[in-house]
Motif scaffolding. Structure first.
Motif, PDB file in Angstrom:
ATOM      1  N   LEU A 155      55.627 -26.085 -55.738  1.00 24.24           N
ATOM      2  CA  LEU A 155      56.299 -24.786 -55.813  1.00 24.24           C
ATOM      3  C   LEU A 155      57.233 -24.737 -57.020  1.00 24.24           C
ATOM      4  CD1 LEU A 155      56.711 -22.039 -54.467  1.00 24.24           C
ATOM      5  CD2 LEU A 155      58.528 -23.057 -53.083  1.00 24.24           C
ATOM      6  N   LEU A 156      57.967 -25.825 -57.243  1.00 21.72           N
ATOM      7  CA  LEU A 156      58.841 -25.889 -58.421  1.00 21.72           C
ATOM      8  C   LEU A 156      58.005 -25.863 -59.699  1.00 21.72           C
ATOM      9  CD1 LEU A 156      61.626 -26.204 -59.660  1.00 21.72           C
ATOM     10  CD2 LEU A 156      61.456 -28.684 -59.306  1.00 21.72           C
ATOM     11  N   SER A 196      57.034 -32.552 -49.157  1.00 20.43           N
ATOM     12  CA  SER A 196      57.591 -32.829 -50.483  1.00 20.43           C
ATOM     13  C   SER A 196      56.627 -32.396 -51.577  1.00 20.43           C
ATOM     14  CB  SER A 196      57.905 -34.325 -50.616  1.00 20.43           C
ATOM     15  OG  SER A 196      58.843 -34.733 -49.643  1.00 20.43           O
ATOM     16  N   ALA A 197      55.333 -32.686 -51.386  1.00 23.06           N
ATOM     17  CA  ALA A 197      54.332 -32.274 -52.365  1.00 23.06           C
ATOM     18  C   ALA A 197      54.317 -30.757 -52.510  1.00 23.06           C
ATOM     19  CB  ALA A 197      52.952 -32.784 -51.961  1.00 23.06           C
ATOM     20  N   LEU A 222      55.392 -20.303 -64.449  1.00 20.81           N
ATOM     21  CA  LEU A 222      55.575 -18.867 -64.657  1.00 20.81           C
ATOM     22  C   LEU A 222      56.520 -18.593 -65.825  1.00 20.81           C
ATOM     23  CD1 LEU A 222      55.811 -17.646 -60.946  1.00 20.81           C
ATOM     24  CD2 LEU A 222      53.939 -17.257 -62.549  1.00 20.81           C
ATOM     25  N   VAL A 223      57.576 -19.422 -65.948  1.00 25.59           N
ATOM     26  CA  VAL A 223      58.478 -19.287 -67.098  1.00 25.59           C
ATOM     27  C   VAL A 223      57.703 -19.551 -68.389  1.00 25.59           C
ATOM     28  CG1 VAL A 223      60.522 -20.227 -68.246  1.00 25.59           C
ATOM     29  CG2 VAL A 223      60.527 -19.897 -65.762  1.00 25.59           C
ATOM     30  N   MET A 253      57.084 -29.785 -68.776  1.00 20.82           N
ATOM     31  CA  MET A 253      57.734 -30.058 -67.493  1.00 20.82           C
ATOM     32  C   MET A 253      56.814 -29.692 -66.328  1.00 20.82           C
ATOM     33  SD  MET A 253      61.781 -29.081 -67.955  1.00 20.82           S
ATOM     34  CE  MET A 253      61.525 -27.440 -68.636  1.00 20.82           C
ATOM     35  N   THR A 254      56.068 -28.621 -66.489  1.00 23.11           N
ATOM     36  CA  THR A 254      55.103 -28.232 -65.450  1.00 23.11           C
ATOM     37  C   THR A 254      54.070 -29.323 -65.239  1.00 23.11           C
ATOM     38  OG1 THR A 254      55.361 -25.875 -65.954  1.00 23.11           O
ATOM     39  CG2 THR A 254      53.361 -26.539 -64.790  1.00 23.11           C
ATOM     40  N   GLN A 255      53.534 -29.837 -66.350  1.00 24.46           N
ATOM     41  CA  GLN A 255      52.507 -30.875 -66.262  1.00 24.46           C
ATOM     42  C   GLN A 255      53.055 -32.136 -65.597  1.00 24.46           C
ATOM     43  OE1 GLN A 255      49.558 -30.004 -67.207  1.00 24.46           O
ATOM     44  NE2 GLN A 255      48.369 -31.895 -67.209  1.00 24.46           N
ATOM     45  N   SER A 256      54.278 -32.515 -65.937  1.00 22.30           N
ATOM     46  CA  SER A 256      54.889 -33.708 -65.338  1.00 22.30           C
ATOM     47  C   SER A 256      55.113 -33.528 -63.843  1.00 22.30           C
ATOM     48  CB  SER A 256      56.223 -34.008 -66.037  1.00 22.30           C
ATOM     49  OG  SER A 256      56.033 -34.284 -67.414  1.00 22.30           O
TER      50      SER A 256
END
Length: 335
Positions: A23-24, A17-18, A30-31, A91-94
């Motif tokens: 990966l997400l 899961s991690a 990248l976006v 969102m990346t940081q979260s």
């Protein structure tokens, strides 16, 4: 000592899961990276227009300034563009923090399943050192200006986790007799923390060299596009230097603790075992890097190469020494 297979299975699920969460997070990072490239292009386009406008005013005025540029965004448009990019950064940081929580849970469950610290084989070491790396990186990258670095950190960590989960995986089991000591968590956790900070320092030096090669405002080609959103060379070099300042004493303490354990286990403090030797080489290289950074004539890219070499020796120690070379530390679960 019996192994709790239920907790062991939960640990494996948490590990997977991690990995999926990271990966997400990488995809969102990248976006964010691409969007920040557009923001920087917009800022520079506006700066060029304003500069030409000032020149035109100085020359008596000219109404054709904006017609000479293919694109001249307004400050409001740039602000909107940046706000949209920052959403992906947030969102990346979260997601990274969520991944760290699940990642740490995987290590804790692994330890609870075997009723010991999860340092018994190379898979568990990779699990722990990658968790430390992500935790340290997440603390450093709390500031918005550093969020752009996430792709450069997530790619090696994901690579490490993928290799660890596929090629290095070992079933939960009691540790070999050589590791049944209270020194195990003390020595290995210290080394893991030092190596995790060293990894961040080495990556920062790599990005510093990229930024030196592609100066701000003068980027060109493919690598110029990669370097465009990065912080300044000065900031990247400062991050590498400050991280190395922490790496040197922590890694050195880990080596000393290992020597004390070696004296208790094998009757000698130091025996030039391959792992001991390469660990010492890594520590010497970090010391050399810090010395070079404080020496006139070495404060440019030459010192950064020493830091990268130190990172390379740690990676060599982690994989080649553990998996190929035979020595007193050959109990990684693979040989």
């Amino acid at each position: 000592m019996p192994v709790n297979q239920t907790l062991s299975s939960f640990s494996d699920v948490a590990f997977q899961s991690a990995f999926a969460i990271y990966l997400l997070a990488l995809l969102l990072a990248l976006v964010y990276y691409v969007r920040m490239q557009s923001v920087i292009d917009a800022r520079r386009a506006l700066a060029r227009v304003e500069e030409k406008a000032l020149v035109a005013v100085g020359d008596g005025g000219a109404d054709v300034v904006t017609e000479t540029d293919a694109w001249a965004p307004t400050p409001a448009e740039i602000e909107k563009l940046e706000a949209g990019a920052n959403k992906f950064g947030g969102m990346t940081q979260s997601l990274v923090w969520l991944g760290i929580i699940v990642h740490v849970a995987s290590a804790v469950l692994r330890g609870l399943a075997t009723e010991r610290f999860p340092f018994g084989n190379l898979y568990e070491y990779v699990l722990v050192i990658s968790a430390f790396t992500m935790l340290v990186a997440a603390v450093v990258i709390q500031r918005k200006e550093w969020r752009i670095v996430w792709p450069w950190l997530l790619v090696p960590v994901l690579t490490l986790l993928f290799f660890g989960g596929t090629k290095l995986y070992a079933d939960s089991a009691p540790v070999v007799p050589a590791l049944q000591s209270y020194w195990l968590p003390i020595h290995v956790s210290t080394i893991s923390i030092g190596a995790a900070i060293g990894m961040i320092s080495g990556i920062a030096s790599l990005l510093y060299l990229l930024r030196i090669w592609q100066p701000q405002g003068r980027e060109h080609g493919f690598f110029g596009a990669l370097a465009k959103p990065l912080p300044s060379a000065k900031k990247l070099d400062a991050l590498a230097y400050k991280s190395a300042i922490l790496t040197l004493p922590i890694l050195g303490l880990g080596i000393v603790l290992g020597a004390i354990w070696a004296e208790a286990a094998w009757g000698r403090f130091w025996g030039w075992d391959p792992k001991e030797t390469v660990s010492l080489i890594s520590w010497v290289l970090y010391a050399a890097y810090l010395h070079a950074r404080a020496t006139a004539g070495w404060r440019d890219h030459k010192a950064a190469w020493i830091n990268i070499l130190a990172l390379a020796t740690m990676i060599f120690n982690l994989f080649f020494i553990n998996m190929v070379v035979s020595g007193l530390h050959s109990y990684a679960g693979l040989n």
